[in-house]
Design an enzyme around this catalytic site. Structure first.
Site, PDB file in Angstrom:
ATOM      1  N   TYR A 222       0.841  -1.293  -0.095  1.00  0.00           N
ATOM      2  CA  TYR A 222       0.030   0.060  -0.029  1.00  0.00           C
ATOM      3  C   TYR A 222       0.792   1.269  -0.063  1.00  0.00           C
ATOM      4  CZ  TYR A 222       0.600  -0.761   5.018  1.00  0.00           C
ATOM      5  OH  TYR A 222       1.272  -1.078   6.186  1.00  0.00           O
ATOM      6  N   LYS A 223       2.167   1.100  -0.098  1.00  0.00           N
ATOM      7  CA  LYS A 223       3.025   2.245  -0.040  1.00  0.00           C
ATOM      8  C   LYS A 223       3.352   2.601  -1.499  1.00  0.00           C
ATOM      9  CE  LYS A 223       4.258   1.577   4.833  1.00  0.00           C
ATOM     10  NZ  LYS A 223       5.462   0.747   5.658  1.00  0.00           N
TER      11      LYS A 223
HETATM   12  C1  LIG Z   1       4.820   0.134   6.736  1.00  0.00           C
HETATM   13  C2  LIG Z   1       5.605  -0.910   7.251  1.00  0.00           C
HETATM   14  C3  LIG Z   1       5.020  -2.047   7.952  1.00  0.00           C
HETATM   15  C4  LIG Z   1       3.505  -2.259   8.125  1.00  0.00           C
HETATM   16  O1  LIG Z   1       3.047  -3.333   8.805  1.00  0.00           O
HETATM   17  P1  LIG Z   1       1.554  -3.663   8.640  1.00  0.00           P
HETATM   18  O2  LIG Z   1       1.612  -5.241   9.263  1.00  0.00           O
HETATM   19  O3  LIG Z   1       1.097  -3.601   7.298  1.00  0.00           O
HETATM   20  O4  LIG Z   1       0.950  -2.782   9.375  1.00  0.00           O
HETATM   21  C5  LIG Z   1       5.915  -2.943   8.679  1.00  0.00           C
HETATM   22  N1  LIG Z   1       7.331  -2.847   8.463  1.00  0.00           N
HETATM   23  C6  LIG Z   1       7.911  -1.678   7.764  1.00  0.00           C
HETATM   24  C7  LIG Z   1       9.171  -1.459   7.697  1.00  0.00           C
HETATM   25  C8  LIG Z   1       6.910  -0.744   7.118  1.00  0.00           C
HETATM   26  O5  LIG Z   1       7.725   0.439   6.580  1.00  0.00           O
END
Ligand SMILES: *Cc1c(COP(=O)(O)O)cnc(C)c1O
Length: 405
Positions: A222-223
């Site tokens: 989602y990024k």
């Molecule tokens: C955005 C991000 C996550 C997000 O984890 P979710 O389980 O999707 O909430 C995890 N690790 C890193 C390094 C991130 O940047």
């Protein structure tokens, strides 16, 4: 007369081979969106595709869609579409679950792949918190000791007791790009496994998972991959490890013959061993549709534009913002920079709130970091110049300096 920064921005946008990709996104011209490293923008064609998924595939075909609409095989199919973006050959990535859950599968999986006498798991001290929390639990469950250290210190710390290391490819806070080839090589030379979290690098820069011999990897979609809020993450298990990969979450979707519904578990071959339960099809198909914007896009071009954008933004900040009001935490060297600029600013919360009110959307990492993410598919040089100018305008109205913090 020499060119102003604004004129240079317009010229760079006119010369940018990726500039027309912006039209593929639902963005308005009033907003400069610099938070694509937290939630990527909506590709404009996704709503129509989702309307079809909901009204026809779900509404009309119903249960038939698991087969006829390709729902059942979506996790492997979409994994193969992400693969070229992170330098992986097909058959090694499966999509599903959150990044947090995939960190769990990867760290426990790595611990189980390593020899019994290796009792340490190294974890990046600068990691996004969830990775550290999950790794600690995974270490405890598998009887390992967790050792927290700066990624740069891993090559010296790795030894005969090291089972694996979990490292973030790009630091979510500062935007520092870690040395994936060097750290991976050091781990492998010592007989340990390299587990990388690609959340802030996939879709922004070349990763080279196969080329650099990474063992396991996870990432979110989602990024920079624009899959939508909460879109499923992915797990990479290098082909050489797949036969021995022992998932800590062996749900029925990863069974060799799931519809036999047998009481005993027998793991499927290949990447789909990383599956767990019924996939979240709506989010998954939104992601699949969103990935269409990458057709014909070379990730090397994306990287070149990303570096040019962050260089230019930093130059505009130096030019527009009075000295001492902000300090860049993002490394100047290209080899150490991801696709964001992080600025330390004593008044960061008030400054970011005011920037957002003026249509320049970055985000805040408490207590004092302003984060600006540069998504090369839809952010341009004029956006970078406008954001730096808005920052200078806001700082002129918010009193203070770095020394007051
Ligand atoms: C955005 C991000 C996550 C997000 O984890 P979710 O389980 O999707 O909430 C995890 N690790 C890193 C390094 C991130 O940047």
């Amino acid at each position: 007369m020499s060119e102003t920064l604004r004129e240079r921005a317009l010229r760079l946008d006119a010369e940018d081979p990726l500039a027309k990709l912006r039209e593929k996104f639902a963005l308005d011209d009033e907003t400069v969106y610099l938070d694509g490293n937290s939630l990527g923008a909506l590709p404009a064609h996704v709503p129509a595709r989702m309307a079809d998924v909901i009204t026809r595939e779900w509404g009309q075909l119903r249960i038939r869609s698991w087969d006829e609409s390709g729902w059942w095989t979506a996790p492997e199919r979409i994994g193969d579409r992400i693969a070229p973006l992170v330098g992986a050959a097909a058959g090694q990535i499966v999509v599903g679950d959150s990044t947090s859950v995939n960190v769990f599968k990867a760290v426990v999986g790595a611990a189980r792949l390593s020899a019994d006498d290796r009792d340490e798991i190294l974890v990046d001290a600068t990691t996004f918190p969830t990775d550290g929390y999950i790794a600690e639990s995974a270490a405890r469950l598998t009887g390992h000791r967790m050792v927290v250290l700066d990624p740069a210190d891993i090559p010296d710390a790795v030894g005969p007791r090291t089972a694996a290391a979990l490292v973030n490819h790009v630091d979510y806070r500062t935007g520092r790009l870690q040395d994936l080839p060097g750290i991976t090589a050091a781990l492998r030379a010592a007989g340990a496994l390299a587990v990388w979290d690609l959340c802030h690098s996939a879709g922004a820069l070349p990763v080279g998972l196969d080329e650099h011999g990474v063992d396991l990897a996870v990432g979110c979609t989602y990024k920079y991959l624009n899959g939508g809020p909460g879109s499923p993450a992915y797990l990479y298990v290098a082909e050489r490890h797949q036969a021995a990969f022992d998932s800590p979450l062996p749900g029925w979707n990863s069974h060799a013959d799931p519809f036999a519904m047998t009481p005993g578990y027998r793991a499927a071959d290949g990447a789909l061993r990383g599956r767990v339960g019924t996939p979240d099809i709506l989010s998954m198909l939104a992601l699949e549709s969103a990935l269409d914007v990458w057709d014909g896009v070379d990730i090397e071009d994306v990287r070149a534009k990303s570096l040019a954008l962050t260089d230019f933004f930093l130059e505009c900040v130096r030019e527009h913002v009075p000295a001492g009001r902000v300090e860049s935490l993002t490394p100047g060297a290209h080899a150490e920079r991801g696709s964001q600029v992080a600025l330390r600013c004593a008044e960061a919360p008030a400054v970011m709130a005011e920037l957002i009110a003026r249509g320049v959307v970055g985000d805040l990492r408490r207590p004092d970091v302003l984060r600006f993410g540069f998504t090369p598919l839809y952010v341009g040089f004029a956006d970078a110049e406008r954001a730096a100018r808005a920052l200078a305008d806001v700082l002129a109205e918010v009193p203070g300096d770095l020394l007051s913090s």
